[in-house]
Design a protein around this motif. Structure first.
Motif, PDB file in Angstrom:
ATOM      1  N   MET A  28       0.916  20.245 -40.412  1.00  0.00           N
ATOM      2  CA  MET A  28       0.348  19.767 -39.422  1.00  0.00           C
ATOM      3  C   MET A  28       0.228  18.088 -39.908  1.00  0.00           C
ATOM      4  SD  MET A  28      -1.779  19.881 -36.966  1.00  0.00           S
ATOM      5  CE  MET A  28      -2.869  18.985 -36.137  1.00  0.00           C
ATOM      6  N   ASN A  29       0.669  17.614 -38.945  1.00  0.00           N
ATOM      7  CA  ASN A  29       0.518  16.041 -38.995  1.00  0.00           C
ATOM      8  C   ASN A  29      -0.703  15.193 -38.978  1.00  0.00           C
ATOM      9  OD1 ASN A  29       3.445  15.672 -39.082  1.00  0.00           O
ATOM     10  ND2 ASN A  29       3.580  15.771 -37.005  1.00  0.00           N
ATOM     11  N   LYS A  30      -1.132  14.392 -39.980  1.00  0.00           N
ATOM     12  CA  LYS A  30      -2.477  13.885 -39.903  1.00  0.00           C
ATOM     13  C   LYS A  30      -2.428  12.529 -39.998  1.00  0.00           C
ATOM     14  CE  LYS A  30      -3.748  14.615 -44.755  1.00  0.00           C
ATOM     15  NZ  LYS A  30      -4.615  14.888 -45.879  1.00  0.00           N
ATOM     16  N   ILE A  31      -3.208  11.645 -39.754  1.00  0.00           N
ATOM     17  CA  ILE A  31      -3.338  10.212 -40.044  1.00  0.00           C
ATOM     18  C   ILE A  31      -4.570  10.065 -40.983  1.00  0.00           C
ATOM     19  CG2 ILE A  31      -3.792   8.121 -38.867  1.00  0.00           C
ATOM     20  CD1 ILE A  31      -2.364   9.213 -36.079  1.00  0.00           C
ATOM     21  N   ARG A  32      -4.007   9.133 -41.985  1.00  0.00           N
ATOM     22  CA  ARG A  32      -5.188   8.888 -42.928  1.00  0.00           C
ATOM     23  C   ARG A  32      -4.958   7.428 -43.398  1.00  0.00           C
ATOM     24  NH1 ARG A  32      -2.856   7.738 -47.946  1.00  0.00           N
ATOM     25  NH2 ARG A  32      -1.217   9.265 -48.614  1.00  0.00           N
ATOM     26  N   LYS A  33      -5.954   6.792 -43.871  1.00  0.00           N
ATOM     27  CA  LYS A  33      -5.795   5.422 -44.542  1.00  0.00           C
ATOM     28  C   LYS A  33      -5.132   5.365 -45.579  1.00  0.00           C
ATOM     29  CE  LYS A  33      -8.841   1.650 -46.007  1.00  0.00           C
ATOM     30  NZ  LYS A  33      -7.928   0.534 -45.265  1.00  0.00           N
ATOM     31  N   ALA A  34      -4.110   4.459 -45.830  1.00  0.00           N
ATOM     32  CA  ALA A  34      -3.077   4.261 -46.634  1.00  0.00           C
ATOM     33  C   ALA A  34      -3.908   3.927 -48.052  1.00  0.00           C
ATOM     34  CB  ALA A  34      -1.998   3.194 -46.438  1.00  0.00           C
ATOM     35  N   LYS A  35      -3.172   4.390 -49.043  1.00  0.00           N
ATOM     36  CA  LYS A  35      -3.903   4.236 -50.525  1.00  0.00           C
ATOM     37  C   LYS A  35      -2.801   3.127 -51.072  1.00  0.00           C
ATOM     38  CE  LYS A  35      -5.755   8.540 -50.442  1.00  0.00           C
ATOM     39  NZ  LYS A  35      -5.465  10.033 -51.084  1.00  0.00           N
ATOM     40  N   VAL A  36      -3.397   2.765 -52.176  1.00  0.00           N
ATOM     41  CA  VAL A  36      -2.550   1.716 -52.994  1.00  0.00           C
ATOM     42  C   VAL A  36      -1.278   2.361 -53.364  1.00  0.00           C
ATOM     43  CG1 VAL A  36      -2.613   0.240 -55.001  1.00  0.00           C
ATOM     44  CG2 VAL A  36      -4.619   0.018 -53.691  1.00  0.00           C
ATOM     45  N   GLU A  37      -1.475   3.636 -53.959  1.00  0.00           N
ATOM     46  CA  GLU A  37      -0.372   4.373 -54.498  1.00  0.00           C
ATOM     47  C   GLU A  37       0.658   4.631 -53.465  1.00  0.00           C
ATOM     48  OE1 GLU A  37      -3.830   7.229 -54.447  1.00  0.00           O
ATOM     49  OE2 GLU A  37      -3.561   4.969 -55.048  1.00  0.00           O
ATOM     50  N   ASP A  38       0.406   4.356 -52.214  1.00  0.00           N
ATOM     51  CA  ASP A  38       1.510   4.599 -51.097  1.00  0.00           C
ATOM     52  C   ASP A  38       2.205   3.065 -50.642  1.00  0.00           C
ATOM     53  OD1 ASP A  38       0.361   6.950 -50.247  1.00  0.00           O
ATOM     54  OD2 ASP A  38      -1.214   6.172 -49.062  1.00  0.00           O
ATOM     55  N   VAL A  39       2.168   2.070 -51.365  1.00  0.00           N
ATOM     56  CA  VAL A  39       2.990   1.220 -51.094  1.00  0.00           C
ATOM     57  C   VAL A  39       4.532   1.238 -51.423  1.00  0.00           C
ATOM     58  CG1 VAL A  39       1.035  -0.760 -51.594  1.00  0.00           C
ATOM     59  CG2 VAL A  39       2.713  -0.030 -53.275  1.00  0.00           C
ATOM     60  N   THR A  40       4.827   1.927 -52.503  1.00  0.00           N
ATOM     61  CA  THR A  40       6.316   2.021 -52.327  1.00  0.00           C
ATOM     62  C   THR A  40       6.997   2.874 -51.288  1.00  0.00           C
ATOM     63  OG1 THR A  40       6.120   1.813 -54.874  1.00  0.00           O
ATOM     64  CG2 THR A  40       8.335   2.989 -53.957  1.00  0.00           C
ATOM     65  N   THR A  41       6.369   3.943 -51.029  1.00  0.00           N
ATOM     66  CA  THR A  41       6.733   4.838 -49.944  1.00  0.00           C
ATOM     67  C   THR A  41       6.740   4.058 -48.582  1.00  0.00           C
ATOM     68  OG1 THR A  41       5.887   6.865 -50.945  1.00  0.00           O
ATOM     69  CG2 THR A  41       6.489   7.072 -48.654  1.00  0.00           C
ATOM     70  N   LEU A  42       5.606   3.248 -48.247  1.00  0.00           N
ATOM     71  CA  LEU A  42       5.693   2.628 -47.040  1.00  0.00           C
ATOM     72  C   LEU A  42       6.593   1.686 -46.909  1.00  0.00           C
ATOM     73  CD1 LEU A  42       1.707   2.408 -46.646  1.00  0.00           C
ATOM     74  CD2 LEU A  42       3.311   4.117 -45.717  1.00  0.00           C
ATOM     75  N   THR A  43       7.086   0.914 -48.104  1.00  0.00           N
ATOM     76  CA  THR A  43       8.147  -0.171 -48.038  1.00  0.00           C
ATOM     77  C   THR A  43       9.509   0.651 -47.941  1.00  0.00           C
ATOM     78  OG1 THR A  43       6.887  -1.641 -49.534  1.00  0.00           O
ATOM     79  CG2 THR A  43       9.277  -1.912 -49.441  1.00  0.00           C
ATOM     80  N   GLU A  44       9.705   1.823 -48.505  1.00  0.00           N
ATOM     81  CA  GLU A  44      10.803   2.612 -48.052  1.00  0.00           C
ATOM     82  C   GLU A  44      11.055   2.793 -46.828  1.00  0.00           C
ATOM     83  OE1 GLU A  44      10.800   5.718 -50.911  1.00  0.00           O
ATOM     84  OE2 GLU A  44      11.082   4.477 -52.767  1.00  0.00           O
ATOM     85  N   ILE A  45      10.108   3.174 -46.304  1.00  0.00           N
ATOM     86  CA  ILE A  45      10.035   3.864 -44.617  1.00  0.00           C
ATOM     87  C   ILE A  45      10.256   2.481 -43.866  1.00  0.00           C
ATOM     88  CG2 ILE A  45       8.535   4.246 -42.766  1.00  0.00           C
ATOM     89  CD1 ILE A  45       7.240   6.457 -44.766  1.00  0.00           C
ATOM     90  N   ALA A  46       9.777   1.332 -44.059  1.00  0.00           N
ATOM     91  CA  ALA A  46       9.956   0.110 -43.401  1.00  0.00           C
ATOM     92  C   ALA A  46      11.433  -0.269 -43.483  1.00  0.00           C
ATOM     93  CB  ALA A  46       8.940  -1.035 -44.007  1.00  0.00           C
ATOM     94  N   PHE A  47      11.986  -0.302 -44.594  1.00  0.00           N
ATOM     95  CA  PHE A  47      13.278  -0.678 -45.050  1.00  0.00           C
ATOM     96  C   PHE A  47      14.396   0.323 -43.907  1.00  0.00           C
ATOM     97  CE2 PHE A  47      12.009  -3.524 -48.166  1.00  0.00           C
ATOM     98  CZ  PHE A  47      13.106  -4.528 -47.914  1.00  0.00           C
ATOM     99  N   LYS A  48      14.214   1.536 -44.105  1.00  0.00           N
ATOM    100  CA  LYS A  48      14.833   2.587 -43.707  1.00  0.00           C
ATOM    101  C   LYS A  48      14.834   2.560 -42.053  1.00  0.00           C
ATOM    102  CE  LYS A  48      14.785   6.098 -47.318  1.00  0.00           C
ATOM    103  NZ  LYS A  48      14.377   7.079 -47.803  1.00  0.00           N
ATOM    104  N   ALA A  49      13.524   2.311 -41.423  1.00  0.00           N
ATOM    105  CA  ALA A  49      13.230   2.337 -40.259  1.00  0.00           C
ATOM    106  C   ALA A  49      13.982   1.105 -39.535  1.00  0.00           C
ATOM    107  CB  ALA A  49      11.822   2.235 -39.824  1.00  0.00           C
TER     108      ALA A  49
END
Length: 154
Positions: free
Chosen positions: A1-22
């Motif tokens: 189940m997909n959920k939306i949540r506030k990003a946490k500091v520990e998410d920065v690496t994964t979010l950056t990877e997604i930004a580059f891949k996208a």
């Protein structure tokens, strides 16, 4: 189940990877992607000072956005390439509208990658003008705006 949540500091690496891949999904050159390094990097400061939310399931973060309330600017909206075409961009967009309303934002602006322009038009955004990239000289982007008056009432 997909959920939306506030990003946490520990998410920065994964979010950056997604930004580059996208961003890379559109077939841009290595030089182009290198030029975008700073603009695509999500920082701890972004997480702490802006409205950054992500969409995930139990296994993976699938996309995210970053809305700067101080400047009324949507800085990023990315869906990981594996999940493009599954309606996740629209889910994130709808969450952006809800968060903007919660924060008292009446409209926000953003620069659209030319490849994403039609998506934003379908979401109700309007092109205001074309602007030159601050990252790639000579590259032109549509500057878009979304007015929350377009937000459907319940």
């Amino acid at each position: 189940m997909n959920k939306i949540r506030k990003a946490k500091v520990e998410d920065v690496t994964t979010l950056t990877e997604i930004a580059f891949k996208a961003k890379g999904y559109w077939g841009y050159s290595d030089d182009f992607m290198k030029a975008w390094k700073d603009a695509l990097t999500i920082t701890v400061d972004d997480i702490q000072s802006k409205v950054v939310y992500l969409l995930e399931d139990d296994m993976a973060i699938k996309g995210f956005y970053c809305l700067c309330i101080e400047t009324n600017e949507l800085e990023t909206l990315f869906v990981a390439p594996t999940y493009i075409g599954q309606g996740l961009g629209k889910r994130l967009w709808n969450d952006i509208l809800l968060k903007a309303k919660e924060y008292g934002v009446s409209s926000f602006q953003f620069k659209s990658d030319p490849n994403e322009y039609e998506f934003y038009i379908k979401m109700g955004a309007k092109r205001i003008i074309y602007v030159e990239s601050t990252v790639i000289p000579g590259r032109i982007y549509p500057l878009m705006e979304y007015a929350l008056a377009h937000l459907p009432t319940k």
